[in-house]
Design an enzyme around this catalytic site. Structure first.
Site, PDB file in Angstrom:
ATOM      1  CE  LYS A  51      -3.289  -2.125   3.204  1.00 36.01           C
ATOM      2  NZ  LYS A  51      -3.738  -2.053   4.602  1.00 36.01           N
ATOM      3  N   GLY A  52       2.061   1.157   0.509  1.00 34.80           N
ATOM      4  CA  GLY A  52       2.880   2.332   0.818  1.00 34.80           C
ATOM      5  C   GLY A  52       3.054   3.337  -0.301  1.00 34.80           C
ATOM      6  CD  GLU A 107       8.383  -0.292  -2.673  1.00 28.70           C
ATOM      7  OE1 GLU A 107       7.258   0.236  -2.533  1.00 28.70           O
ATOM      8  OE2 GLU A 107       8.639  -1.441  -2.291  1.00 28.70           O
ATOM      9  CG  ASP A 111      14.286  -1.067   5.551  1.00 27.95           C
ATOM     10  OD1 ASP A 111      15.194  -0.316   5.921  1.00 27.95           O
ATOM     11  OD2 ASP A 111      13.721  -1.861   6.330  1.00 27.95           O
ATOM     12  CE  LYS A 139      14.134   2.852   6.214  1.00 25.29           C
ATOM     13  NZ  LYS A 139      13.575   2.474   7.544  1.00 25.29           N
ATOM     14  CG  PHE A 160       9.949   2.814  11.187  1.00 22.01           C
ATOM     15  CD1 PHE A 160      10.199   1.667  10.442  1.00 22.01           C
ATOM     16  CD2 PHE A 160       8.629   3.246  11.304  1.00 22.01           C
ATOM     17  CE1 PHE A 160       9.171   0.961   9.837  1.00 22.01           C
ATOM     18  CE2 PHE A 160       7.592   2.547  10.703  1.00 22.01           C
ATOM     19  CZ  PHE A 160       7.866   1.400   9.973  1.00 22.01           C
ATOM     20  NE  ARG A 173      -0.971   2.121   4.865  1.00 21.34           N
ATOM     21  CZ  ARG A 173       0.102   1.376   4.619  1.00 21.34           C
ATOM     22  NH1 ARG A 173       1.125   1.874   3.967  1.00 21.34           N
ATOM     23  NH2 ARG A 173       0.156   0.130   5.036  1.00 21.34           N
TER      24      ARG A 173
HETATM   25  P1  IMP Z   1      12.336  -3.903   2.274  1.00 24.65           P
HETATM   26  O1  IMP Z   1      11.793  -5.161   1.671  1.00 24.65           O
HETATM   27  O2  IMP Z   1      13.024  -4.192   3.591  1.00 24.65           O
HETATM   28  O3  IMP Z   1      13.225  -3.128   1.337  1.00 24.65           O
HETATM   29  O4  IMP Z   1      11.159  -2.949   2.666  1.00 24.65           O
HETATM   30  C1  IMP Z   1       9.913  -3.231   2.299  1.00 24.65           C
HETATM   31  C2  IMP Z   1       8.815  -2.400   2.844  1.00 24.65           C
HETATM   32  O5  IMP Z   1       8.964  -2.154   4.215  1.00 24.65           O
HETATM   33  C3  IMP Z   1       8.684  -1.047   2.220  1.00 24.65           C
HETATM   34  O6  IMP Z   1       8.083  -1.094   0.952  1.00 24.65           O
HETATM   35  C4  IMP Z   1       7.806  -0.377   3.259  1.00 24.65           C
HETATM   36  O7  IMP Z   1       6.468  -0.718   3.047  1.00 24.65           O
HETATM   37  C5  IMP Z   1       8.304  -0.975   4.552  1.00 24.65           C
HETATM   38  N1  IMP Z   1       9.254  -0.068   5.230  1.00 24.65           N
HETATM   39  C6  IMP Z   1      10.607  -0.105   5.240  1.00 24.65           C
HETATM   40  N2  IMP Z   1      11.112   0.913   5.953  1.00 24.65           N
HETATM   41  C7  IMP Z   1      10.052   1.624   6.400  1.00 24.65           C
HETATM   42  C8  IMP Z   1       9.932   2.837   7.177  1.00 24.65           C
HETATM   43  O8  IMP Z   1      10.890   3.492   7.611  1.00 24.65           O
HETATM   44  N3  IMP Z   1       8.653   3.251   7.400  1.00 24.65           N
HETATM   45  C9  IMP Z   1       7.548   2.589   6.949  1.00 24.65           C
HETATM   46  N4  IMP Z   1       7.621   1.482   6.211  1.00 24.65           N
HETATM   47  C10 IMP Z   1       8.865   1.001   5.940  1.00 24.65           C
HETATM   48 MG    MG Z   2       6.128  -0.569   0.219  1.00 21.60          MG
END
Ligand code: IMP
Ligand code: MG
Length: 184
Positions: A51-52, A107, A111, A139, A160, A173
């Site tokens: 959803k982000g 996206e 992270d 990040k 975060f 959100r």
């Molecule tokens: P990744 O797979 O670890 O790269 O991150 C996947 C998902 O984690 C992102 O698409 C976000 O939905 C969520 N996410 C990562 N870091 C944050 C943050 O700082 N705040 C809120 N959601 C996060």
């Molecule tokens: Mg996301």
């Protein structure tokens, strides 16, 4: 994550505004131009990861001028509070074939890199004409899986963050800016 009790509690966890709405708007305008320049009038398919990325997608699609279609996928990374479990599930797939499309994955944040890497590999295997990745936030210090987006609007520290589509426990959100989340 502790349970949210009331509006004071809710507001209390918005620690500090990191990126204002104006800063986001300005970067999105630039990003729209960069995307236009990549495709030189050719049509594209913007694929947003829910959803982000829904807020970013809504603004970005209005900043590009090349013919553009919109698609949505849903990926869920499981979190314990603010820590990722490393399990990524595609819970909703695109409803169209991407072969023959110039795909741009939109996206919210990269992270560890796991979610995007999975989605990228999945879509690439479907033989699009081309595939690029644009992220609102990156990040890089948190990366566990190597992944570099084609375009990243803001690089942030290992914090975060919430707002502009990003949540903590599904809240925040709808904040128009990006803020640091306070754990205490
Ligand atoms: P990744 O797979 O670890 O790269 O991150 C996947 C998902 O984690 C992102 O698409 C976000 O939905 C969520 N996410 C990562 N870091 C944050 C943050 O700082 N705040 C809120 N959601 C996060
Ligand atoms: Mg996301």
């Amino acid at each position: 994550m502790k349970e949210l009790k009331n509006i004071q509690d809710y507001n209390g966890r918005i620690k500090k505004v990191l990126i204002t709405k104006e800063e986001i708007d300005a970067k999105i305008k630039e990003a729209g131009k960069v995307i236009d320049s990549y495709y030189d009038g050719r049509p594209i398919l913007l694929v947003s990861v829910l959803k982000g990325a829904f807020v970013f997608m809504a603004d970005l699609c209005r900043a590009v001028t090349v013919p553009c279609e919109i698609g949505f996928m849903c990926a869920k990374s499981y979190y314990t509070g603010t820590v990722s479990s490393g399990v990524v599930n595609i819970t909703m797939d695109l409803d169209q074939d991407v072969s023959g499309y110039n795909v741009v994955i939109v996206e919210d944040i990269i992270d560890t890199g796991r979610t995007l890497k999975d989605i990228y590999e999945l879509l690439k295997a479907r033989k699009p004409l081309s595939i690029r990745v644009i992220t609102l936030l990156d990040k890089p210090s948190r990366r566990l899986v190597e992944f570099t987006p084609d375009l990243s609007l803001f690089t942030i520290e290992d914090l975060f963050v919430i707002g502009y589509g990003l949540d903590c426990g599904e809240f925040y959100r709808n904040l128009p800016y990006i803020a640091e989340y306070s754990e205490d």
